[in-house]
Design a protein around this motif. Structure first.
Motif, PDB file in Angstrom:
ATOM      1  N   GLY A 151      11.199  59.009  24.741  1.00  0.00           N
ATOM      2  CA  GLY A 151       9.775  59.028  25.014  1.00  0.00           C
ATOM      3  C   GLY A 151       9.393  58.750  26.454  1.00  0.00           C
ATOM      4  N   LYS A 152      10.391  58.381  27.285  1.00  0.00           N
ATOM      5  CA  LYS A 152      10.069  58.102  28.684  1.00  0.00           C
ATOM      6  C   LYS A 152      10.172  59.381  29.504  1.00  0.00           C
ATOM      7  N   SER A 153       9.712  59.295  30.741  1.00  0.00           N
ATOM      8  CA  SER A 153       9.813  60.483  31.581  1.00  0.00           C
ATOM      9  C   SER A 153      10.475  60.143  32.906  1.00  0.00           C
ATOM     10  N   LEU A 154      11.365  61.044  33.290  1.00  0.00           N
ATOM     11  CA  LEU A 154      12.103  60.867  34.540  1.00  0.00           C
ATOM     12  C   LEU A 154      11.683  61.960  35.502  1.00  0.00           C
ATOM     13  N   GLY A 155      11.343  61.578  36.716  1.00  0.00           N
ATOM     14  CA  GLY A 155      11.049  62.564  37.737  1.00  0.00           C
ATOM     15  C   GLY A 155      12.260  62.720  38.641  1.00  0.00           C
ATOM     16  N   ARG A 165      16.826  72.940  18.408  1.00  0.00           N
ATOM     17  CA  ARG A 165      16.056  71.853  17.802  1.00  0.00           C
ATOM     18  C   ARG A 165      15.701  70.715  18.751  1.00  0.00           C
ATOM     19  N   LYS A 166      16.561  70.476  19.739  1.00  0.00           N
ATOM     20  CA  LYS A 166      16.377  69.222  20.462  1.00  0.00           C
ATOM     21  C   LYS A 166      15.943  69.367  21.916  1.00  0.00           C
ATOM     22  N   ILE A 167      16.460  70.385  22.590  1.00  0.00           N
ATOM     23  CA  ILE A 167      16.161  70.489  24.015  1.00  0.00           C
ATOM     24  C   ILE A 167      15.399  71.780  24.287  1.00  0.00           C
ATOM     25  N   SER A 168      14.335  71.687  25.056  1.00  0.00           N
ATOM     26  CA  SER A 168      13.656  72.882  25.547  1.00  0.00           C
ATOM     27  C   SER A 168      13.576  72.793  27.042  1.00  0.00           C
ATOM     28  N   LEU A 194       7.480  74.231  23.925  1.00  0.00           N
ATOM     29  CA  LEU A 194       6.998  73.174  23.039  1.00  0.00           C
ATOM     30  C   LEU A 194       6.965  73.591  21.576  1.00  0.00           C
ATOM     31  N   ALA A 195       7.165  74.903  21.328  1.00  0.00           N
ATOM     32  CA  ALA A 195       7.003  75.418  19.964  1.00  0.00           C
ATOM     33  C   ALA A 195       7.940  74.736  18.984  1.00  0.00           C
ATOM     34  N   CYS A 196       9.149  74.404  19.440  1.00  0.00           N
ATOM     35  CA  CYS A 196      10.098  73.806  18.487  1.00  0.00           C
ATOM     36  C   CYS A 196      10.039  72.285  18.524  1.00  0.00           C
ATOM     37  N   ARG A 197       9.001  71.736  19.109  1.00  0.00           N
ATOM     38  CA  ARG A 197       8.818  70.282  19.195  1.00  0.00           C
ATOM     39  C   ARG A 197      10.102  69.576  19.622  1.00  0.00           C
ATOM     40  N   PRO A 198      10.515  69.834  20.842  1.00  0.00           N
ATOM     41  CA  PRO A 198      11.804  69.301  21.276  1.00  0.00           C
ATOM     42  C   PRO A 198      11.757  67.783  21.430  1.00  0.00           C
ATOM     43  N   ASP A 199      12.930  67.155  21.307  1.00  0.00           N
ATOM     44  CA  ASP A 199      13.034  65.728  21.598  1.00  0.00           C
ATOM     45  C   ASP A 199      13.066  65.516  23.103  1.00  0.00           C
ATOM     46  N   LEU A 200      13.670  66.514  23.759  1.00  0.00           N
ATOM     47  CA  LEU A 200      13.849  66.395  25.205  1.00  0.00           C
ATOM     48  C   LEU A 200      13.303  67.651  25.864  1.00  0.00           C
ATOM     49  N   LEU A 201      12.393  67.458  26.799  1.00  0.00           N
ATOM     50  CA  LEU A 201      11.812  68.593  27.498  1.00  0.00           C
ATOM     51  C   LEU A 201      12.257  68.546  28.955  1.00  0.00           C
ATOM     52  N   LEU A 202      12.863  69.646  29.408  1.00  0.00           N
ATOM     53  CA  LEU A 202      13.274  69.731  30.809  1.00  0.00           C
ATOM     54  C   LEU A 202      12.283  70.643  31.505  1.00  0.00           C
ATOM     55  N   ARG A 243       3.436  65.522  24.778  1.00  0.00           N
ATOM     56  CA  ARG A 243       4.393  64.420  24.797  1.00  0.00           C
ATOM     57  C   ARG A 243       3.853  63.235  24.016  1.00  0.00           C
ATOM     58  N   ASP A 244       2.578  62.946  24.188  1.00  0.00           N
ATOM     59  CA  ASP A 244       1.992  61.830  23.462  1.00  0.00           C
ATOM     60  C   ASP A 244       2.087  62.065  21.967  1.00  0.00           C
ATOM     61  N   LYS A 245       1.901  63.311  21.594  1.00  0.00           N
ATOM     62  CA  LYS A 245       1.861  63.641  20.176  1.00  0.00           C
ATOM     63  C   LYS A 245       3.244  63.552  19.540  1.00  0.00           C
ATOM     64  N   PHE A 246       4.234  64.074  20.225  1.00  0.00           N
ATOM     65  CA  PHE A 246       5.563  64.175  19.613  1.00  0.00           C
ATOM     66  C   PHE A 246       6.568  63.191  20.200  1.00  0.00           C
ATOM     67  N   ASP A 247       6.142  62.298  21.068  1.00  0.00           N
ATOM     68  CA  ASP A 247       7.028  61.315  21.664  1.00  0.00           C
ATOM     69  C   ASP A 247       8.233  61.993  22.320  1.00  0.00           C
ATOM     70  N   THR A 248       7.937  63.009  23.116  1.00  0.00           N
ATOM     71  CA  THR A 248       8.994  63.776  23.762  1.00  0.00           C
ATOM     72  C   THR A 248       9.491  63.056  25.013  1.00  0.00           C
ATOM     73  N   THR A 249      10.797  63.085  25.204  1.00  0.00           N
ATOM     74  CA  THR A 249      11.371  62.609  26.452  1.00  0.00           C
ATOM     75  C   THR A 249      11.252  63.742  27.473  1.00  0.00           C
ATOM     76  N   LEU A 250      10.904  63.380  28.695  1.00  0.00           N
ATOM     77  CA  LEU A 250      10.658  64.440  29.684  1.00  0.00           C
ATOM     78  C   LEU A 250      11.511  64.220  30.928  1.00  0.00           C
ATOM     79  N   ILE A 251      12.100  65.296  31.397  1.00  0.00           N
ATOM     80  CA  ILE A 251      12.666  65.263  32.753  1.00  0.00           C
ATOM     81  C   ILE A 251      11.859  66.256  33.572  1.00  0.00           C
ATOM     82  N   LEU A 252      11.217  65.758  34.592  1.00  0.00           N
ATOM     83  CA  LEU A 252      10.324  66.591  35.386  1.00  0.00           C
ATOM     84  C   LEU A 252      10.933  66.757  36.774  1.00  0.00           C
TER      85      LEU A 252
END
Lengths: 390, 339
Positions: A37-41, A94-97, A171-179, A203-212
């Motif tokens: 759920g955190k985000s890394l820049g 399923r997990k990474i987009s 975002l369509a597959c509601r990934p756990d991790l978004l790159l 991200r707020d909705k699905f608690d997605t982890t983000l790498i930006l």
């Protein structure tokens, strides 16, 4: 840091490209951990290896020319680099987009956008054709694309619209991790803000982890809990957003901030970092930054790798002579971040939108320059940084 | 769409008329006297003059041209062969299906074999398959078709006795002409496929497709190939002309009674009505086939469709003639109604 919460863990990643007889050292031992759920820049100049780091995570690098020489990438405790083909496809489904840098070329020109979004859902879920189309249309409308454009082709869309489609796909597959690899670089500023709103809303909705990945420090300030500054394929400074923005310690990080227009301080000229990024074929010995570093001493130029020092808990810096005084440069990047992102989508993070700014930002905030451009970023996410360097 | 097809069909008529005039003129001025060839060396001057006026060759050029055009296009009468005294149209229609079948079989064989080979070579660039294709392509493109055909006849007809070497007795008669006639085009098309797949193999949208977790085969045939198809379709389209024109060399070698052999016989005997008739019919068929190929472009690539729509909407009909690659138009909003 709570080890059970770690979602993604990258260990000593080394990636090389071979072209002709040359070896390009794109990523040279990158490690970081990221909590769910955190985000890394990831910040750095062009060619620093940012995109390569991101693409290695779902193993999307084209090989050849790219080779992951060593390292481990654990997602929920499993090493992606050791996975079988089927397992990897499943992870990608399923997990990474990933959101790609250039929306102009990221969409298949001979497929309707609806079909391209539906494809993600088809691979992800077992639904009837009709349901998939309905869900794809809904996904598109969520990013602001009307249903009647479902059957249109990418060439009928503007750049901003295409990037929305790319985001909808990711975002369509509601990934756990978004790159997100420079998701807004190709867009103008208003669209940028809209896109980031959409992402943070999801991200707020699905608690997605983000790498930006970005080279825009303003975007990092708004969206990231943790920041990694990358230079010549290495993380040279790593810490919470506050660590990096309030106490930048590596001379390169300092240089990045100084090279931004600083209206608050009444500066008339930019202060670029002297020199050029190193040729990735011949990375300098010792500290890769030493040829451009104002503080470089003899010790920086010898063959020893510069140790990663923990300056304060969770704040790491790969420098022999880090800046330790509390130099705040927050006013410097303020020109990039509008006070309130336009768009009207609720961007409030866990911290709430009206959280009082920290002392240091307040100090600069009072100093607002002409036009009020130097406003600091609203704190969208819980401060304190969710990740640390192990 | 319907309007576009109608427009193209009207253009086809112009093309056929033009082809008729050109072939008539060329044959008229080409050296070689058909009457002499028909009568042989023993004919008297009177016989010669009588035959000449019977064939209408004593009249001025323009009158002859008018007579031909009038008969051919207003009465749909292409005349009768001077040497066989059978109607040209009947002769054509008898041979056309065979030639057409030969051509279609060659195209199917070429497409089915060449595209997977080309795709594989591109995917494994610089690999064994790729190098194999490049070498094979060099060999088979350089080797003359007739020589290859003769070798195949020696092997399969003379030594092994599996396949007939001439005529059309059964379906087996098609195998050797189709295979020997397709080898060069298989190699050319495979190389073209390789090149155009290589153009898209590193495209960003391919990475996007992979990032969705697609199986590699679906990425290749669902995302790469459709984008690589345009040049491939152009090449396949070109080979359609062989479906009506026939491959003269192949038909000669295998004594295959098709249009190509009919035409080449007629040329050597200066059988003007057959030559003209063949050219007119072939021009018509070729133009119609090309229309189908152009329609296929629009089907494959939506951008071509749109290009056509926008250019015709802006510049009107004049541009349609110049613009050889339009596709069907059915979009709402900016349709052709505005013209």
């Amino acid at each position: 840091m709570d080890a059970s919460k770690i979602h993604l863990s990258v260990r000593d990643l080394v990636v090389e490209y071979t072209s002709g007889g040359d070896t390009i050292h794109a990523v040279n031992g990158v490690s970081f951990d990221l909590e769910k759920g955190k985000s890394l820049g990831i910040v750095g100049e062009t060619g620093a290896g940012k995109t390569t780091i991101a693409k290695s995570i779902p193993r999307l690098l084209q090989s050849p020319p790219a080779h992951i020489r060593s390292g481990e990438i654990y997602l929920d405790g499993e090493d992606i680099l050791q996975m079988s083909g089927d397992k990897l496809l499943d992870i990608r489904r399923r997990k990474i987009s990933m959101i790609f840098q250039d929306p102009m070329t990221a969409l298949n020109p001979t497929m309707t956008i609806g079909a391209q979004v539906a494809e993600v859902l088809r691979l992800h879920e077992s639904m009837s054709r009709h349901d998939i189309e309905k869900a794809a249309a809904e996904m598109l409308s969520r990013v602001g694309i009307m249903e009647d454009r479902y059957n249109e082709f990418p060439f009928q869309f503007s750049g901003g619209m295409k990037q929305r489609v790319v985001i909808a796909m990711a975002l369509a597959c509601r990934p756990d991790l978004l790159l997100a690899d420079e998701p807004t670089t190709a867009l103008d500023v208003t669209i940028q803000a809209q896109m980031l709103d959409i992402i943070s809303h999801m991200r707020d909705k699905f608690d997605t982890t983000l790498i930006l990945i970005t080279h825009d420090l303003g975007i990092v300030a708004e969206n990231c809990d943790v920041v990694a500054v990358v230079y010549a394929g290495k993380v040279i400074e790593y810490g919470s957003r506050e660590d990096i923005f309030d106490h930048p310690s590596h001379p390169y990080t300092l240089g990045l901030f100084r090279s931004l227009p600083s209206f608050a301080l009444g500066e008339r000229r930019l202060h670029p970092i002297a020199g050029m990024p190193p040729d990735p074929r011949y990375i300098p010995e010792g500290c890769a930054f030493h040829p451009r570093c104002p503080r470089a001493a003899y010790a920086c130029k010898t063959g020893h790798e510069v140790a990663n020092r923990e300056l304060s808990p969770g704040h790491f810096c790969r420098c022999m002579f880090p800046e330790t005084g509390g130099v705040s440069v927050r006013g410097g990047f303020g020109g990039h971040t509008p006070d309130q992102p336009p768009g009207g989508v609720d961007t409030a993070g866990p911290g709430g939108p009206n959280r009082p700014p920290s002392d240091q930002t307040a100090a600069v905030g009072e100093d607002t320059g002409p036009g009020g451009l130097a406003g600091h970023a609203p704190d969208q996410f819980a401060e304190g940084g969710g990740a640390s360097h192990a | 769409m319907g309007r576009y097809i109608l427009h193209r069909l009207l253009l086809t008529i112009l093309v056929v008329l033009g082809a008729a005039v050109v072939i008539f003129t060329i044959m008229h001025f080409v050296p070689g006297d058909p009457v002499e060839i028909l009568l042989g060396n023993d004919a008297t001057l009177e016989q010669y003059a009588a035959k000449r006026s019977e064939l209408g060759l004593d009249k001025p050029f323009l009158i002859q041209l008018w007579n031909f055009m009038y008969k051919a296009f207003l009465r749909l009468d292409l005349g009768a062969s001077w040497t066989r005294s059978t109607p040209v149209l009947a002769g054509m229609l008898e041979r056309l299906p065979r030639t057409f079948l030969l051509g279609i079989l060659s195209i199917i064989l070429t497409t089915v074999v060449a595209i997977p080979i080309g795709v594989n070579a591109a995917i494994h660039q610089n690999g064994l398959q790729d190098r194999g294709l490049i070498v094979a392509a060099m060999v088979f493109i350089s080797v003359p078709e007739f020589w290859l055909a003769l070798l195949l006849i020696i092997l399969f007809s003379l030594k092994l006795g599996w396949l007939p070497s001439f005529g059309i007795e059964s379906w087996k008669s098609y195998i050797l002409p189709v295979v020997s006639g397709s080898m060069a085009s298989i190699c050319t098309l495979a190389r073209q496929t390789r090149a155009s797949v290589l153009d898209v193999v590193h495209a960003d949208y391919i990475t996007t497709a992979r990032s969705k977790g697609m199986v590699e085969r679906d990425v290749i045939y669902g995302h790469m190939l459709p984008n690589a198809l345009i040049p491939i379709i152009t090449m396949i389209g070109m080979s359609f002309t062989a479906c009506v024109g026939g491959t003269v060399v192949m038909e000669q070698i295998f004594s295959f009674p098709g249009v190509g052999l009919y035409l080449s016989d007629a040329i050597s005997r200066r059988d003007y009505p057959v030559i003209r008739g063949c050219v007119v019919v072939m021009a018509a068929f070729t133009a119609i086939l090309m229309l189908f190929v152009d329609l296929a472009y629009g089907y494959v690539d939506p951008r071509i469709k749109a290009q056509y729509i926008s250019s015709s909407a802006k510049k009107g009909k004049v541009n349609e003639k110049r613009h050889r690659r339009p596709g069907p138009k059915h979009h709402s909003g900016h349709g052709n109604e505005s013209q």
